[in-house]
Write a protein that holds these residues in place. Structure first.
Motif, PDB file in Angstrom:
ATOM      1  N   UNK A  76       5.206  -4.014 -17.885  1.00 37.29           N
ATOM      2  CA  UNK A  76       5.212  -4.629 -16.567  1.00 37.29           C
ATOM      3  C   UNK A  76       5.932  -3.671 -15.626  1.00 37.29           C
ATOM      4  N   UNK A  77       5.212  -3.161 -14.645  1.00 40.27           N
ATOM      5  CA  UNK A  77       5.769  -2.168 -13.723  1.00 40.27           C
ATOM      6  C   UNK A  77       5.533  -2.646 -12.298  1.00 40.27           C
ATOM      7  N   UNK A  78       6.606  -2.828 -11.542  1.00 41.81           N
ATOM      8  CA  UNK A  78       6.464  -3.255 -10.152  1.00 41.81           C
ATOM      9  C   UNK A  78       5.996  -2.109  -9.268  1.00 41.81           C
ATOM     10  N   UNK A  79       5.367  -2.453  -8.159  1.00 39.86           N
ATOM     11  CA  UNK A  79       4.796  -1.442  -7.269  1.00 39.86           C
ATOM     12  C   UNK A  79       5.851  -0.555  -6.627  1.00 39.86           C
ATOM     13  N   UNK A  80       7.110  -0.993  -6.594  1.00 38.32           N
ATOM     14  CA  UNK A  80       8.164  -0.183  -5.972  1.00 38.32           C
ATOM     15  C   UNK A  80       8.849   0.742  -6.977  1.00 38.32           C
ATOM     16  N   UNK A  81       8.226   0.939  -8.135  1.00 43.87           N
ATOM     17  CA  UNK A  81       8.777   1.805  -9.181  1.00 43.87           C
ATOM     18  C   UNK A  81       7.989   3.105  -9.256  1.00 43.87           C
ATOM     19  N   UNK A  82       8.693   4.207  -9.486  1.00 49.71           N
ATOM     20  CA  UNK A  82       8.074   5.497  -9.809  1.00 49.71           C
ATOM     21  C   UNK A  82       8.608   5.932 -11.162  1.00 49.71           C
ATOM     22  N   UNK A  83       7.694   6.243 -12.086  1.00 47.58           N
ATOM     23  CA  UNK A  83       8.069   6.659 -13.430  1.00 47.58           C
ATOM     24  C   UNK A  83       8.239   8.169 -13.491  1.00 47.58           C
ATOM     25  N   UNK A 112      -4.242  -2.043   2.441  1.00 39.46           N
ATOM     26  CA  UNK A 112      -5.171  -1.309   1.593  1.00 39.46           C
ATOM     27  C   UNK A 112      -4.770  -1.216   0.146  1.00 39.46           C
ATOM     28  N   UNK A 113      -3.976  -2.155  -0.342  1.00 40.22           N
ATOM     29  CA  UNK A 113      -3.488  -2.091  -1.723  1.00 40.22           C
ATOM     30  C   UNK A 113      -4.629  -2.046  -2.733  1.00 40.22           C
ATOM     31  N   UNK A 114      -5.626  -2.883  -2.550  1.00 46.47           N
ATOM     32  CA  UNK A 114      -6.735  -2.910  -3.520  1.00 46.47           C
ATOM     33  C   UNK A 114      -7.495  -1.582  -3.518  1.00 46.47           C
ATOM     34  N   UNK A 115      -7.670  -0.984  -2.339  1.00 46.15           N
ATOM     35  CA  UNK A 115      -8.368   0.300  -2.263  1.00 46.15           C
ATOM     36  C   UNK A 115      -7.600   1.393  -2.990  1.00 46.15           C
ATOM     37  N   UNK A 116      -6.280   1.393  -2.835  1.00 50.66           N
ATOM     38  CA  UNK A 116      -5.451   2.373  -3.538  1.00 50.66           C
ATOM     39  C   UNK A 116      -5.615   2.192  -5.045  1.00 50.66           C
ATOM     40  N   UNK A 117      -5.582   0.950  -5.502  1.00 48.45           N
ATOM     41  CA  UNK A 117      -5.703   0.680  -6.930  1.00 48.45           C
ATOM     42  C   UNK A 117      -7.048   1.157  -7.470  1.00 48.45           C
ATOM     43  N   UNK A 138       2.489   6.027  -4.847  1.00 48.51           N
ATOM     44  CA  UNK A 138       3.458   6.742  -5.685  1.00 48.51           C
ATOM     45  C   UNK A 138       3.602   6.114  -7.052  1.00 48.51           C
ATOM     46  N   UNK A 139       3.579   4.787  -7.111  1.00 52.75           N
ATOM     47  CA  UNK A 139       3.694   4.092  -8.388  1.00 52.75           C
ATOM     48  C   UNK A 139       2.536   4.449  -9.308  1.00 52.75           C
ATOM     49  N   UNK A 140       1.306   4.295  -8.820  1.00 57.69           N
ATOM     50  CA  UNK A 140       0.143   4.527  -9.673  1.00 57.69           C
ATOM     51  C   UNK A 140      -0.036   5.997 -10.027  1.00 57.69           C
ATOM     52  N   UNK A 141       0.360   6.887  -9.132  1.00 59.15           N
ATOM     53  CA  UNK A 141       0.301   8.313  -9.472  1.00 59.15           C
ATOM     54  C   UNK A 141       1.197   8.607 -10.665  1.00 59.15           C
ATOM     55  N   UNK A 142       2.388   8.014 -10.675  1.00 63.74           N
ATOM     56  CA  UNK A 142       3.304   8.242 -11.796  1.00 63.74           C
ATOM     57  C   UNK A 142       2.810   7.555 -13.062  1.00 63.74           C
ATOM     58  N   UNK A 143       2.190   6.396 -12.913  1.00 56.73           N
ATOM     59  CA  UNK A 143       1.623   5.704 -14.070  1.00 56.73           C
ATOM     60  C   UNK A 143       0.470   6.519 -14.654  1.00 56.73           C
ATOM     61  N   UNK A 144      -0.412   7.026 -13.789  1.00 57.85           N
ATOM     62  CA  UNK A 144      -1.534   7.840 -14.262  1.00 57.85           C
ATOM     63  C   UNK A 144      -1.050   9.043 -15.062  1.00 57.85           C
ATOM     64  N   UNK A 145       0.021   9.669 -14.605  1.00 56.87           N
ATOM     65  CA  UNK A 145       0.555  10.844 -15.303  1.00 56.87           C
ATOM     66  C   UNK A 145       1.072  10.497 -16.692  1.00 56.87           C
ATOM     67  N   UNK A 202       0.818  -1.210   0.000  1.00 50.60           N
ATOM     68  CA  UNK A 202       0.000   0.000   0.000  1.00 50.60           C
ATOM     69  C   UNK A 202       0.854   1.263   0.000  1.00 50.60           C
ATOM     70  N   UNK A 203       1.911   1.288   0.815  1.00 49.61           N
ATOM     71  CA  UNK A 203       2.722   2.505   0.944  1.00 49.61           C
ATOM     72  C   UNK A 203       3.443   2.842  -0.354  1.00 49.61           C
ATOM     73  N   UNK A 204       3.814   1.820  -1.114  1.00 47.77           N
ATOM     74  CA  UNK A 204       4.525   2.052  -2.366  1.00 47.77           C
ATOM     75  C   UNK A 204       3.576   2.295  -3.532  1.00 47.77           C
ATOM     76  N   UNK A 205       2.414   1.680  -3.477  1.00 47.43           N
ATOM     77  CA  UNK A 205       1.525   1.675  -4.631  1.00 47.43           C
ATOM     78  C   UNK A 205       1.007   3.062  -4.978  1.00 47.43           C
TER      79      UNK A 205
END
Length: 280
Positions: free
Chosen positions: A94-101, A56-61, A33-40, A28-31
């Motif tokens: 394929x992007x791991x949850x610990x990645x920020x783009x 709360x990973x599913x909720x974040x997604x 930042x990851x998804x925010x960068x993916x969305x951008x 959850x803590x990593x996701x």
């Protein structure tokens, strides 16, 4: 160049022609930042495949509008393939949850992938961690080790059909990227970008976290040797070679504090190797 799966033109591909697949388990803590960068990056779709997370990973997604699937605890290779199978585009990332783009990274990686005629292209990784010893040591290792330029699937663009045909061996609970790399080399060009670099975050600063990384890496190497036989025997030397190189580099750079890390790295990698050699 063949048309996209949905019939759209693909002469000048962009993230709008691409599906991002993010496997996650208790991240959850990593996701966020990851998804925010993916969305951008504005991909066509984002698919998060959850491995029975208890946080709360599913909720974040869902908050980010991602399609959420469950791998029912079958592991990372199965999670990635489930996301790829559900994708509707020609290309997948394929992007791991610990990645920020970084801004523009996904578009740049896709362009380099297409222009270079790659079968698979991973972004370069700039590792970061918290202030703890083990996290900082992992970061030092990943920034200075030769594995920095080894192909993996932390942030990687491929054609969907390539993955469906040559995808992950689900019997690998770790080291599946090494197995995939071996098979893809028989198909075409793979590589690690030197132009597009993403942030790779280590979430743990503890010895237990680092030890688990070492054990998983070693288990993957052991399984490769077990399944590939003599052709993969040279992989058994990798932990020792990396440990010796890292220790010498630490000494030469006047940073002997990292030598205990490389000692532990070598020892626990070989514990993992032994496990991988004997586990079916």
């Amino acid at each position: 160049m063949a048309p996209a799966l949905d019939g759209s033109a693909s002469a000048s591909p962009s993230p709008a022609d691409l599906t991002v697949v993010v496997p996650v388990r208790n991240a959850e803590r990593l996701l966020e930042g990851c998804l925010s960068s993916v969305d951008a990056s504005a991909p066509r779709e984002v698919i998060v495949v959850d491995g029975l997370s208890r946080d709360g990973s599913r909720s974040v997604a869902r908050r980010h509008g991602a399609t959420v699937l469950s791998d029912e605890g079958r592991g990372l290779p199965a999670a990635r393939m489930m996301g790829v199978e559900a994708a509707s585009t020609r290309w997948v990332a394929l992007v791991d949850a610990d990645v920020v783009l970084p801004p523009g990274a996904l578009a740049a990686l896709l362009r380099e992938f297409v222009d270079g005629g790659y079968v698979a292209l991973q972004a370069g990784l700039e590792s970061t961690s918290g202030p703890g010893y083990w996290g900082r040591a992992l970061t030092f290792h990943h920034r200075t080790g030769r594995s920095r330029n080894w192909f993996g699937v932390v942030a990687t663009v491929m054609e969907r059909e390539t993955l469906l045909t040559h995808g992950f061996d689900h019997s690998f609970r770790s080291g599946e990227d090494i197995d995939l790399r071996w098979r893809l080399r028989q198909v075409g060009r793979i590589g690690v970008s030197r132009r597009t670099v993403v942030q790779h975050r280590f979430d743990g600063d503890t010895f237990d976290f680092a030890r688990d990384q070492f054990l998983m890496d070693g288990t993957g190497l052991g399984r490769m040797v077990r399944t590939r036989g003599v052709r993969a025997a040279h992989l058994l030397a990798l932990p020792l070679a990396a440990g010796v190189r890292g220790s010498l580099l630490s000494a030469v750079r006047g940073q002997p504090r990292w030598i205990p890390y490389f000692t532990a790295f070598t020892a626990y990698n070989y514990v993992g190797v032994a496990h991988g050699l004997r586990t079916r």
